[in-house]
Design a protein around this motif. Structure first.
Motif, PDB file in Angstrom:
ATOM      1  N   THR A 158     -42.803  45.091 -14.227  1.00 13.57           N
ATOM      2  CA  THR A 158     -44.153  44.631 -13.927  1.00 13.57           C
ATOM      3  C   THR A 158     -45.153  45.712 -14.303  1.00 13.57           C
ATOM      4  OG1 THR A 158     -43.357  43.301 -12.066  1.00 13.57           O
ATOM      5  CG2 THR A 158     -45.707  43.783 -12.138  1.00 13.57           C
ATOM      6  N   PRO A 159     -46.040  45.453 -15.252  1.00 13.63           N
ATOM      7  CA  PRO A 159     -47.063  46.449 -15.581  1.00 13.63           C
ATOM      8  C   PRO A 159     -48.000  46.649 -14.377  1.00 13.63           C
ATOM      9  CG  PRO A 159     -46.880  44.790 -17.309  1.00 13.63           C
ATOM     10  CD  PRO A 159     -46.116  44.269 -16.137  1.00 13.63           C
ATOM     11  N   VAL A 160     -48.160  47.867 -13.935  1.00  8.67           N
ATOM     12  CA  VAL A 160     -48.974  48.174 -12.768  1.00  8.67           C
ATOM     13  C   VAL A 160     -49.927  49.308 -13.127  1.00  8.67           C
ATOM     14  CG1 VAL A 160     -49.006  48.863 -10.341  1.00  8.67           C
ATOM     15  CG2 VAL A 160     -47.112  47.485 -11.218  1.00  8.67           C
ATOM     16  N   ARG A 161     -51.204  49.087 -12.851  1.00  8.38           N
ATOM     17  CA  ARG A 161     -52.199  50.145 -12.967  1.00  8.38           C
ATOM     18  C   ARG A 161     -52.496  50.655 -11.563  1.00  8.38           C
ATOM     19  NH1 ARG A 161     -54.847  46.538 -16.698  1.00  8.38           N
ATOM     20  NH2 ARG A 161     -56.304  45.993 -15.040  1.00  8.38           N
ATOM     21  N   ALA A 162     -52.438  51.944 -11.393  1.00  8.17           N
ATOM     22  CA  ALA A 162     -52.649  52.555 -10.079  1.00  8.17           C
ATOM     23  C   ALA A 162     -53.990  53.275 -10.071  1.00  8.17           C
ATOM     24  CB  ALA A 162     -51.528  53.506  -9.737  1.00  8.17           C
ATOM     25  N   ASP A 163     -54.809  52.903  -9.136  1.00  6.57           N
ATOM     26  CA  ASP A 163     -56.112  53.562  -8.955  1.00  6.57           C
ATOM     27  C   ASP A 163     -56.135  54.100  -7.525  1.00  6.57           C
ATOM     28  OD1 ASP A 163     -58.667  54.463  -9.039  1.00  6.57           O
ATOM     29  OD2 ASP A 163     -59.626  52.477  -9.060  1.00  6.57           O
ATOM     30  N   LEU A 164     -55.460  55.231  -7.349  1.00  6.48           N
ATOM     31  CA  LEU A 164     -55.306  55.808  -6.018  1.00  6.48           C
ATOM     32  C   LEU A 164     -56.275  56.964  -5.849  1.00  6.48           C
ATOM     33  CD1 LEU A 164     -51.397  55.921  -5.853  1.00  6.48           C
ATOM     34  CD2 LEU A 164     -52.939  54.053  -5.224  1.00  6.48           C
ATOM     35  N   ALA A 165     -56.875  57.055  -4.667  1.00  2.34           N
ATOM     36  CA  ALA A 165     -57.806  58.147  -4.382  1.00  2.34           C
ATOM     37  C   ALA A 165     -57.074  59.475  -4.477  1.00  2.34           C
ATOM     38  CB  ALA A 165     -58.409  57.967  -2.984  1.00  2.34           C
ATOM     39  N   ASP A 166     -57.753  60.456  -5.036  1.00  3.98           N
ATOM     40  CA  ASP A 166     -57.151  61.789  -5.193  1.00  3.98           C
ATOM     41  C   ASP A 166     -58.098  62.822  -4.570  1.00  3.98           C
ATOM     42  OD1 ASP A 166     -55.490  63.809  -5.885  1.00  3.98           O
ATOM     43  OD2 ASP A 166     -56.119  63.891  -8.002  1.00  3.98           O
ATOM     44  N   HIS A 210     -38.616  41.352   6.658  1.00  3.43           N
ATOM     45  CA  HIS A 210     -39.130  40.474   5.612  1.00  3.43           C
ATOM     46  C   HIS A 210     -39.629  41.281   4.430  1.00  3.43           C
ATOM     47  CE1 HIS A 210     -42.447  38.389   3.526  1.00  3.43           C
ATOM     48  NE2 HIS A 210     -41.631  37.353   3.587  1.00  3.43           N
ATOM     49  N   ASP A 211     -40.380  42.354   4.723  1.00  4.04           N
ATOM     50  CA  ASP A 211     -40.906  43.166   3.626  1.00  4.04           C
ATOM     51  C   ASP A 211     -39.782  43.797   2.816  1.00  4.04           C
ATOM     52  OD1 ASP A 211     -43.414  42.523   4.445  1.00  4.04           O
ATOM     53  OD2 ASP A 211     -43.758  44.377   5.567  1.00  4.04           O
ATOM     54  N   VAL A 212     -38.793  44.352   3.520  1.00  2.86           N
ATOM     55  CA  VAL A 212     -37.691  45.019   2.815  1.00  2.86           C
ATOM     56  C   VAL A 212     -36.879  44.028   2.001  1.00  2.86           C
ATOM     57  CG1 VAL A 212     -35.529  46.262   3.161  1.00  2.86           C
ATOM     58  CG2 VAL A 212     -37.551  46.915   4.455  1.00  2.86           C
ATOM     59  N   VAL A 213     -36.478  42.913   2.646  1.00  2.00           N
ATOM     60  CA  VAL A 213     -35.632  41.939   1.959  1.00  2.00           C
ATOM     61  C   VAL A 213     -36.389  41.270   0.817  1.00  2.00           C
ATOM     62  CG1 VAL A 213     -34.365  39.780   2.243  1.00  2.00           C
ATOM     63  CG2 VAL A 213     -34.191  41.562   3.977  1.00  2.00           C
ATOM     64  N   ALA A 214     -37.639  40.844   1.085  1.00  2.00           N
ATOM     65  CA  ALA A 214     -38.403  40.168   0.036  1.00  2.00           C
ATOM     66  C   ALA A 214     -38.630  41.080  -1.154  1.00  2.00           C
ATOM     67  CB  ALA A 214     -39.741  39.681   0.599  1.00  2.00           C
ATOM     68  N   GLU A 250     -45.598  44.162  -0.354  1.00  2.00           N
ATOM     69  CA  GLU A 250     -45.533  42.698  -0.328  1.00  2.00           C
ATOM     70  C   GLU A 250     -46.359  42.094  -1.453  1.00  2.00           C
ATOM     71  OE1 GLU A 250     -44.668  38.852   0.643  1.00  2.00           O
ATOM     72  OE2 GLU A 250     -43.708  40.705   1.341  1.00  2.00           O
ATOM     73  N   ALA A 251     -47.536  42.666  -1.723  1.00  2.00           N
ATOM     74  CA  ALA A 251     -48.382  42.125  -2.787  1.00  2.00           C
ATOM     75  C   ALA A 251     -47.709  42.263  -4.151  1.00  2.00           C
ATOM     76  CB  ALA A 251     -49.733  42.842  -2.784  1.00  2.00           C
ATOM     77  N   LEU A 252     -47.057  43.393  -4.417  1.00  2.00           N
ATOM     78  CA  LEU A 252     -46.352  43.552  -5.691  1.00  2.00           C
ATOM     79  C   LEU A 252     -45.173  42.595  -5.780  1.00  2.00           C
ATOM     80  CD1 LEU A 252     -46.396  47.438  -6.157  1.00  2.00           C
ATOM     81  CD2 LEU A 252     -47.789  45.728  -7.347  1.00  2.00           C
ATOM     82  N   SER A 253     -44.501  42.341  -4.672  1.00  2.00           N
ATOM     83  CA  SER A 253     -43.420  41.356  -4.674  1.00  2.00           C
ATOM     84  C   SER A 253     -43.959  39.976  -5.024  1.00  2.00           C
ATOM     85  CB  SER A 253     -42.724  41.314  -3.308  1.00  2.00           C
ATOM     86  OG  SER A 253     -42.096  42.551  -3.026  1.00  2.00           O
ATOM     87  N   ASN A 254     -45.123  39.628  -4.479  1.00  2.00           N
ATOM     88  CA  ASN A 254     -45.737  38.336  -4.802  1.00  2.00           C
ATOM     89  C   ASN A 254     -46.150  38.263  -6.266  1.00  2.00           C
ATOM     90  OD1 ASN A 254     -45.420  37.307  -2.219  1.00  2.00           O
ATOM     91  ND2 ASN A 254     -47.437  37.988  -1.530  1.00  2.00           N
ATOM     92  N   PRO A 281     -47.126  26.987  -6.822  1.00  2.00           N
ATOM     93  CA  PRO A 281     -46.838  26.552  -5.451  1.00  2.00           C
ATOM     94  C   PRO A 281     -46.539  27.747  -4.565  1.00  2.00           C
ATOM     95  CG  PRO A 281     -45.618  25.220  -7.067  1.00  2.00           C
ATOM     96  CD  PRO A 281     -46.219  26.374  -7.824  1.00  2.00           C
ATOM     97  N   ASP A 282     -46.780  27.586  -3.258  1.00  2.00           N
ATOM     98  CA  ASP A 282     -46.533  28.655  -2.286  1.00  2.00           C
ATOM     99  C   ASP A 282     -45.042  28.720  -2.006  1.00  2.00           C
ATOM    100  OD1 ASP A 282     -46.511  30.501  -0.352  1.00  2.00           O
ATOM    101  OD2 ASP A 282     -47.772  29.403   1.066  1.00  2.00           O
ATOM    102  N   ASP A 283     -44.361  29.583  -2.709  1.00  2.00           N
ATOM    103  CA  ASP A 283     -42.905  29.711  -2.582  1.00  2.00           C
ATOM    104  C   ASP A 283     -42.563  30.847  -1.636  1.00  2.00           C
ATOM    105  OD1 ASP A 283     -40.230  29.487  -2.913  1.00  2.00           O
ATOM    106  OD2 ASP A 283     -40.162  30.446  -4.888  1.00  2.00           O
ATOM    107  N   GLY A 284     -42.893  30.653  -0.363  1.00  2.00           N
ATOM    108  CA  GLY A 284     -42.575  31.677   0.620  1.00  2.00           C
ATOM    109  C   GLY A 284     -43.643  32.728   0.767  1.00  2.00           C
ATOM    110  N   ARG A 285     -44.701  32.661  -0.072  1.00  2.00           N
ATOM    111  CA  ARG A 285     -45.710  33.690   0.013  1.00  2.00           C
ATOM    112  C   ARG A 285     -46.473  33.602   1.329  1.00  2.00           C
ATOM    113  NH1 ARG A 285     -49.295  33.542  -4.951  1.00  2.00           N
ATOM    114  NH2 ARG A 285     -50.081  31.650  -3.979  1.00  2.00           N
TER     115      ARG A 285
END
Length: 391
Positions: free
Chosen positions: A282-290, A201-205, A309-313, A351-355
């Motif tokens: 998709t504009p994405v801001r990354a705040d990853l621990a370093d 599901h994760d890969v296909v979605a 999955e969250a970015l796909s949503n 609407p919840d479209d498969g999420r």
């Protein structure tokens, strides 16, 4: 064919039909002298012998009743005669039967009756041979001999019952272990199917969401400037190839245990994942621990799939122009890694479209590590996903 060893040879046993024929043969063998004795010597003694021997036909099915019938017959004999009869052999057989096939309480009662009967028979028979034989030495010797038949028969029956109970317990334990092993195998297979379903599901979605977004964007841009569609098509092709490779890897696991296995995603793979999302528009801001915290492979895979999955949503539900924020941090107080993905779009209102299926997969992954997952509208708009996974 190789000859079986003595250790592997199974003991010879009678089946139900063989047991019935054995009892019939035993009873008939004991009855053979009865008819001539009744016709030639004493008809009354012949009737007593019949009463003591015939019940042995059902000694396995009704051991208590058979012992009672034989014991009553021997008691009547003690009242009427003062000498032993051929049918006395039925008493140790009945004693063995009640000790072998009846409950222990009945078995102990039969032993007491047998020992008492041995005392009665001792005095009756010695007295019948002559009162002068009633000495202490003769009584002890005679009683010991008669009681020995009872004790040996009772001991053999008790050992047979104990051994049968032990064998039955082993068989029951083996069947229980087999049932438990089957249940464990079924549960393991079910858990593996769930895991593979979550992975697929994760890969296909994720792959299809990227492809759909890029295809829609390319189609809209092609109306004004066809040249800008090349990067979109490149992203679609790369994403499709990656999704196909992932699906082949997982299907290969299902087909063969020795199929080549690609490394599972780790926390370091979040950077390429974020870059891929940016390339998809998709504009994405990354705040990853370093540096990124050191976690187990299972925790790293769970964190990666949650972000994926969250970015796909976000791409599916947040709407155009929405910005996502991915944050990975370590919480020393609780000893857990915190994975948060938020957006400022309109995903919470769509609407919840498969999420729902994707969120269910997230919850299952986090629950497998005894973690917690919270999802819902973010303050100020948008949607938020936050997972706390113990290290």
């Amino acid at each position: 064919m190789a000859r079986r060893t003595r250790a592997n040879r199974q003991p010879w046993r009678l089946g139900p039909r063989g047991e019935r024929w054995f009892d019939v043969g035993l009873t008939v063998a004991l009855l053979l002298p009865v008819l001539p004795y009744a016709l030639v010597v004493d008809a009354r003694d012949g009737v007593l012998m019949l009463a003591q021997i015939v019940p042995l036909l059902v000694r396995r099915r009704h051991p208590v009743a058979v012992f009672a019938a034989v014991a009553v017959g021997c008691g009547i004999q003690a009242l009427l005669t003062d000498y032993p009869l051929w049918s006395q052999a039925a008493f140790p057989i009945a004693t063995y039967s009640i000790a072998r096939y009846a409950a222990p309480l009945w078995s102990r009662a039969a032993l007491v009756v047998g020992l008492a009967g041995a005392g009665i028979a001792t005095f009756r028979w010695l007295n019948g041979f002559g009162a002068q034989l009633l000495s202490v030495e003769n009584v002890v010797a005679y009683y010991t001999t008669i009681a020995l038949f009872v004790v040996v028969a009772w001991t053999l029956g008790t050992l047979g019952r104990t051994r049968q109970a032990y064998v039955d317990a082993l068989v029951e334990r083996g069947e229980r272990l087999q049932r438990e092993a089957t249940q464990q195998a079924a549960l393991a297979a079910m858990e593996e199917r769930h895991r593979i379903a979550r992975e697929m599901h994760d890969v296909v979605a994720h792959g299809l969401t990227t492809i759909v977004v890029q295809a829609d964007g390319a189609r809209a841009a092609a109306r004004h400037d066809p040249s800008v569609t090349d990067p979109a098509f490149a992203t679609i092709a790369a994403t499709g190839r990656e999704a196909i490779a992932e699906l082949r890897r997982m299907l290969g696991l299902l087909r063969a245990e020795e199929a080549p296995i690609a490394p599972q995603p780790r926390l370091a793979d979040l950077v390429p994942l974020v870059e891929e999302a940016r390339a998809a528009g998709t504009p994405v801001r990354a705040d990853l621990a370093d540096p990124l915290p050191q976690v187990s492979d299972g925790v790293a895979l769970t964190a990666y799939r949650i972000v994926q999955e969250a970015l796909s949503n976000v791409r599916k539900h947040a709407g155009p122009g929405a910005t996502a924020t991915v944050a990975i941090d370590l919480d020393p107080a609780s000893g857990s890694i915190v994975v948060a993905v938020t957006d400022d779009g309109r995903g919470a209102a769509t609407p919840d479209d498969g999420r729902g299926l994707g969120l269910t997969g997230m919850r299952e992954r986090v629950a497998a590590h005894d973690g917690t997952l919270s999802t819902g509208p973010a303050s100020g708009g948008g949607f938020a996903v936050c997972a706390r996974i113990p290290l």
